[in-house]
Design a protein around this motif. Sequence first.
Motif, PDB file in Angstrom:
ATOM      1  N   UNK A 260      -3.133  24.276  43.815  1.00  0.00           N
ATOM      2  CA  UNK A 260      -3.548  23.837  45.140  1.00  0.00           C
ATOM      3  C   UNK A 260      -4.894  24.416  45.565  1.00  0.00           C
ATOM      4  N   UNK A 261      -5.577  25.134  44.658  1.00  0.00           N
ATOM      5  CA  UNK A 261      -6.921  25.603  44.937  1.00  0.00           C
ATOM      6  C   UNK A 261      -7.021  27.104  45.120  1.00  0.00           C
ATOM      7  N   UNK A 262      -8.255  27.627  45.167  1.00  0.00           N
ATOM      8  CA  UNK A 262      -8.472  29.078  45.289  1.00  0.00           C
ATOM      9  C   UNK A 262      -7.877  29.684  46.552  1.00  0.00           C
ATOM     10  N   UNK A 263      -7.885  28.943  47.666  1.00  0.00           N
ATOM     11  CA  UNK A 263      -7.341  29.487  48.915  1.00  0.00           C
ATOM     12  C   UNK A 263      -5.848  29.764  48.780  1.00  0.00           C
ATOM     13  N   UNK A 264      -5.117  28.792  48.216  1.00  0.00           N
ATOM     14  CA  UNK A 264      -3.679  28.981  48.014  1.00  0.00           C
ATOM     15  C   UNK A 264      -3.397  30.128  47.065  1.00  0.00           C
ATOM     16  N   UNK A 265      -4.202  30.236  46.001  1.00  0.00           N
ATOM     17  CA  UNK A 265      -3.999  31.317  45.039  1.00  0.00           C
ATOM     18  C   UNK A 265      -4.318  32.668  45.658  1.00  0.00           C
ATOM     19  N   UNK A 266      -5.369  32.726  46.472  1.00  0.00           N
ATOM     20  CA  UNK A 266      -5.715  33.986  47.141  1.00  0.00           C
ATOM     21  C   UNK A 266      -4.635  34.401  48.125  1.00  0.00           C
ATOM     22  N   UNK A 267      -4.087  33.426  48.881  1.00  0.00           N
ATOM     23  CA  UNK A 267      -2.998  33.746  49.811  1.00  0.00           C
ATOM     24  C   UNK A 267      -1.763  34.213  49.069  1.00  0.00           C
ATOM     25  N   UNK A 268      -1.502  33.592  47.918  1.00  0.00           N
ATOM     26  CA  UNK A 268      -0.381  34.010  47.093  1.00  0.00           C
ATOM     27  C   UNK A 268      -0.567  35.442  46.618  1.00  0.00           C
ATOM     28  N   UNK A 269      -1.807  35.810  46.303  1.00  0.00           N
ATOM     29  CA  UNK A 269      -2.088  37.188  45.892  1.00  0.00           C
ATOM     30  C   UNK A 269      -1.759  38.172  47.000  1.00  0.00           C
TER      31      UNK A 269
ATOM     32  N   UNK B 188       7.645  43.374  57.555  1.00  0.00           N
ATOM     33  CA  UNK B 188       6.751  42.307  57.084  1.00  0.00           C
ATOM     34  C   UNK B 188       6.667  41.164  58.089  1.00  0.00           C
ATOM     35  N   UNK B 189       7.798  40.788  58.640  1.00  0.00           N
ATOM     36  CA  UNK B 189       7.797  39.687  59.613  1.00  0.00           C
ATOM     37  C   UNK B 189       7.001  40.066  60.861  1.00  0.00           C
ATOM     38  N   UNK B 190       7.117  41.301  61.275  1.00  0.00           N
ATOM     39  CA  UNK B 190       6.426  41.746  62.487  1.00  0.00           C
ATOM     40  C   UNK B 190       4.908  41.679  62.322  1.00  0.00           C
ATOM     41  N   UNK B 191       4.423  42.044  61.131  1.00  0.00           N
ATOM     42  CA  UNK B 191       2.980  42.103  60.895  1.00  0.00           C
ATOM     43  C   UNK B 191       2.490  40.941  60.032  1.00  0.00           C
ATOM     44  N   UNK B 192       3.149  39.815  60.088  1.00  0.00           N
ATOM     45  CA  UNK B 192       2.810  38.690  59.227  1.00  0.00           C
ATOM     46  C   UNK B 192       1.411  38.128  59.509  1.00  0.00           C
ATOM     47  N   UNK B 193       0.960  38.190  60.757  1.00  0.00           N
ATOM     48  CA  UNK B 193      -0.339  37.611  61.104  1.00  0.00           C
ATOM     49  C   UNK B 193      -1.507  38.545  60.795  1.00  0.00           C
ATOM     50  N   UNK B 194      -1.217  39.788  60.466  1.00  0.00           N
ATOM     51  CA  UNK B 194      -2.286  40.748  60.199  1.00  0.00           C
ATOM     52  C   UNK B 194      -2.440  41.069  58.718  1.00  0.00           C
ATOM     53  N   UNK B 195      -1.441  40.751  57.925  1.00  0.00           N
ATOM     54  CA  UNK B 195      -1.439  41.188  56.520  1.00  0.00           C
ATOM     55  C   UNK B 195      -2.616  40.609  55.740  1.00  0.00           C
ATOM     56  N   UNK B 196      -2.934  39.348  55.949  1.00  0.00           N
ATOM     57  CA  UNK B 196      -3.990  38.709  55.174  1.00  0.00           C
ATOM     58  C   UNK B 196      -5.350  39.345  55.355  1.00  0.00           C
ATOM     59  N   UNK B 197      -5.610  39.923  56.540  1.00  0.00           N
ATOM     60  CA  UNK B 197      -6.919  40.529  56.799  1.00  0.00           C
ATOM     61  C   UNK B 197      -7.157  41.774  55.945  1.00  0.00           C
ATOM     62  N   UNK B 198      -6.106  42.345  55.393  1.00  0.00           N
ATOM     63  CA  UNK B 198      -6.278  43.518  54.538  1.00  0.00           C
ATOM     64  C   UNK B 198      -7.057  43.155  53.288  1.00  0.00           C
ATOM     65  N   UNK B 199      -6.877  41.915  52.801  1.00  0.00           N
ATOM     66  CA  UNK B 199      -7.457  41.506  51.525  1.00  0.00           C
ATOM     67  C   UNK B 199      -8.664  40.585  51.666  1.00  0.00           C
ATOM     68  N   UNK B 200      -8.718  39.818  52.725  1.00  0.00           N
ATOM     69  CA  UNK B 200      -9.762  38.796  52.812  1.00  0.00           C
ATOM     70  C   UNK B 200     -10.143  38.552  54.268  1.00  0.00           C
ATOM     71  N   UNK B 201     -11.433  38.188  54.441  1.00  0.00           N
ATOM     72  CA  UNK B 201     -11.915  37.802  55.764  1.00  0.00           C
ATOM     73  C   UNK B 201     -11.940  36.284  55.936  1.00  0.00           C
ATOM     74  N   UNK B 202     -11.553  35.575  54.886  1.00  0.00           N
ATOM     75  CA  UNK B 202     -11.548  34.117  54.941  1.00  0.00           C
ATOM     76  C   UNK B 202     -10.422  33.645  55.868  1.00  0.00           C
TER      77      UNK B 202
END
Length: 525
Positions: free
Chosen positions: A301-310, A368-382
């Motif tokens: 599904x593309x680099x974005x999906x793979x990055x989110x999966x990471x 994990x559920x509580x901080x679900x909206x913040x977790x992605x910012x740890x790895x990427x600014x996209x």
Amino acid sequence: MSALADECYRETAPLLISHPSETTLNEVPPVDDELGVSRWILMRQEAWWLFTSSLPLSLSYLCQSSFTFVSMLSVGKLGVNELAAASLAVMLINFIVLMPCVGLACALETFCSSAFTASRDKTRVGFHMQRGLVAVTLQLLPTVLLFGFIDTLLQKIGQTPEVATLCGQFLRVWLIGSWPLVAFECLKRFVQAQGIMQASTWVMAIVAPLHMFNSYALVWSPTLGLGFIGAPLATAISNWLMFFLLAAFIAFGKAREAWGGFSLDCLVGIWEFYRLAIPSAAMMACSWAAFELVTFGSSIFGPVALAAQACIFSAMTLTYQTPSAIGSAAAARVGNSLGQGKQRRARYASYVAIGMGYVVGMACSLLLFTYRRRWGYIFSDDADVVALCSTLMPYFAAVQTYDGMNGLVAGIMRALGRQSLGAVLAFPSFWILAIPIGFYLGMGPMDLKVVGLWLGLAVGVIVYSLSQQCYILFCVDWRHEVKVCLDRLARCSNPKVNETRELLISSSSLSSSSVSFSDSYGSLA
């Protein structure tokens, strides 16, 4: 009587308690000398032992798993392609290297823990560990050839040239530290079988800070920075440090008493090791491969999906470690108990471990559920990566408890030598339910994409977890497991040794054994 003695002469060091031959497996097992101890006392003792033993193991496992976390963190800010390539490389490492090698090493939890308490000669623990080293080394050899042209292969199956090239570079540099990593897994189980749970913790306390420094210096430093390939190079350096430090801990510590030196005798009859090692690897492969296939499916599904999966898999790696550490501690405890014929202690240790796993799992899921909206910012600014990560996190949080329980219960299954059953239960759970359902929901008419993949995976994880727990709670005959354990130890020992050893034939030798349960690996109180 002579038949029993002849059977036991096949072991270099006789068992401390009478060993049942194949012809006596259906007879009454040795008497458990703790039958008068209250179940509540046993459960309290086991809860305290598992807590104090799994705590250092959890810290060790978390530090070791943080290597991947730090690598993703280091390359994530370089760009989406770099993060996607690192994620794909980690997936291939898990699938091709760690899955089979760690699976083989996990068989040592069956042999080493029981041999430590059941055998007069403690060097039998080292004997089994040598077989594990041979097995993981042979398994690793084909990887060198495959990783040499992996980038070309990835492009042929649909990966973009940029991601495929970066992934190949990552894997070839990572190979430098591949053997010490799998050897470390064998050494770790060697010391854990002796009840020395803090060894790997001290090693990680030294290596983890160095790894974080090296990851920054080799990726981002203006003077030493190498960019993308600095991340796998830092991991390779850390793997060698882990191996040498744990080897030094064994060489200069109490654990060396169970090491009898290198010997080619370990190759004789090694098939007895593979009889459990192959199912152990298969049990791990069925579940681990399903997770990695979801990662590979996400890449479609593309680099974005793979990055989110990471990002999600980094969370999974971290939250999995504490239940897995409890499982490793339980494997050592159950194996030690079975080796001394204490079937009630083995039973309640398993029950307590399962209860502890649920407490830890639910706490992690809530976090994990509580901080679900913040977790992605740890790895990427996209913004797209962060948004997709936030969407996927609730599905992972819902299944995380059962995923952790799979790692915990797998340790108990290995202590029982039931790896074959674990593999039998894992195959339909993941490859008949999880993968078909996930890919149908993700790529079929509903077109849920990555969310569909995770929904299917959730079904497999829950079914597999509950089926193993039901077996342990309702189907295990713990008295019979004592006899099977001792018989397995005698059969897997060196058949070339002809020296006659005196055996303790009477079942009363359980209570008069010269090595007490508490002396073997610490006080129970």
